[in-house]
Design a protein around this motif. Structure first.
Motif, short mmCIF file in Angstrom:
data_model
loop_
_atom_site.label_atom_id
_atom_site.label_comp_id
_atom_site.label_asym_id
_atom_site.label_seq_id
_atom_site.Cartn_x
_atom_site.Cartn_y
_atom_site.Cartn_z
N UNK A 1 0.85 -1.19 0.00
CA UNK A 1 0.00 0.00 0.00
C UNK A 1 0.89 1.24 0.00
N UNK A 2 0.58 2.21 -0.84
CA UNK A 2 1.37 3.44 -0.89
C UNK A 2 1.12 4.33 0.32
N UNK A 3 0.02 4.10 1.02
CA UNK A 3 -0.30 4.91 2.20
C UNK A 3 0.32 4.38 3.48
N UNK A 4 0.20 3.06 3.71
CA UNK A 4 0.63 2.52 5.01
C UNK A 4 1.67 1.40 4.90
N UNK B 1 -3.96 -6.99 -0.88
CA UNK B 1 -4.65 -8.16 -1.39
C UNK B 1 -4.89 -7.90 -2.88
N UNK B 2 -4.35 -8.77 -3.74
CA UNK B 2 -4.48 -8.60 -5.18
C UNK B 2 -5.39 -9.67 -5.76
N UNK B 3 -6.25 -9.28 -6.68
CA UNK B 3 -6.90 -10.26 -7.53
C UNK B 3 -6.52 -9.89 -8.96
N UNK B 4 -7.14 -10.47 -9.94
CA UNK B 4 -6.70 -10.25 -11.32
C UNK B 4 -6.89 -8.80 -11.78
N UNK B 5 -7.80 -8.06 -11.17
CA UNK B 5 -8.09 -6.71 -11.64
C UNK B 5 -7.87 -5.61 -10.61
N UNK B 6 -8.00 -5.91 -9.33
CA UNK B 6 -8.03 -4.88 -8.30
C UNK B 6 -7.07 -5.21 -7.16
N UNK B 7 -6.70 -4.18 -6.39
CA UNK B 7 -5.99 -4.39 -5.13
C UNK B 7 -6.77 -3.73 -4.02
N UNK B 8 -6.56 -4.24 -2.81
CA UNK B 8 -7.25 -3.72 -1.64
C UNK B 8 -6.31 -3.80 -0.45
N UNK B 9 -6.23 -2.73 0.32
CA UNK B 9 -5.45 -2.73 1.57
C UNK B 9 -6.42 -2.95 2.72
N UNK B 10 -6.21 -4.03 3.45
CA UNK B 10 -7.10 -4.34 4.58
C UNK B 10 -6.87 -3.39 5.75
N UNK B 11 -5.69 -2.78 5.83
CA UNK B 11 -5.38 -1.91 6.96
C UNK B 11 -6.01 -0.52 6.83
#
Length: 130
Positions: free
Chosen positions: A25-28, A33-43
Motif C-alpha cells: 500500500x502506498x499509504x501505510x 490483497x491482489x486479484x486479477x483486476x483490483x488491489x485492496x489494503x485491509x489496513x
C-alpha cells in the motif's frame, strides 16, 4: 519506527523467507490483497487497479553477532543497491521473464532469485540499524 536506536554489526546466517517482494500500500506500506483486476489494503482501505500496485522489498534474515542470534526484517529501498533495481522494477522483470520464457511453472525464476539472494547475503557481514 524509522529512527535508528543503535547499530549492530552481524553476519547473515540464513534467509528466513523466499518472498522478497510484496505488493505494498502506498499509504501505510501494508501488504495488498491482489486479484486479477483490483488491489485492496485491509489496513487503511486503499483500493485501485492491480496493474497500478506498488511493490516493496521485505527481506527476513537470521543474523549473528559475536554472542547472540537475531531475527530481523529489512524493508524498502535500502535494499535497492543490493538488488540493483527497485522492488517495482524487479517485479516487472520477473513478470516479463515468465511471459517471455513461456514458463507455466514460475518456480524456476523464484528458485534462481532465492539462490542469488542467498549468495549475496549468507556469510556476509553487515551493519544493521536497529
Amino acid at each position: 519506527m524509522n529512527s535508528v536506536q543503535g547499530l549492530l554489526a552481524a553476519s547473515v546466517i540464513s534467509i528466513q523467507n523466499s518472498c522478497f517482494i510484496y505488493p505494498a500500500c502506498q499509504n501505510c506500506f501494508s501488504r495488498l490483497i491482489l486479484d486479477s483486476r483490483r488491489f485492496n489494503c485491509l489496513k487503511c482501505g486503499c483500493t485501485g487497479e492491480a496493474k497500478d500496485a506498488s511493490y516493496r522489498y521485505r527481506l527476513s534474515l537470521k543474523i549473528a553477532d559475536t554472542s547472540d542470534l537475531f531475527d530481523i526484517t529489512v524493508f524498502g529501498s535500502c535494499l535497492d543497491p543490493f538488488f540493483g533495481v527497485t522492488a517495482e522494477n524487479l517485479q516487472r522483470y520477473i513478470q516479463d521473464f515468465n511471459q517471455l520464457s513461456g514458463e507455466t511453472n514460475t518456480e524456476s525464476a523464484a528458485r534462481a532469485l532465492v539462490q542469488a539472494v542467498e549468495t549475496c547475503f549468507i556469510g556476509k557481514r553487515f551493519i544493521f540499524g536497529v
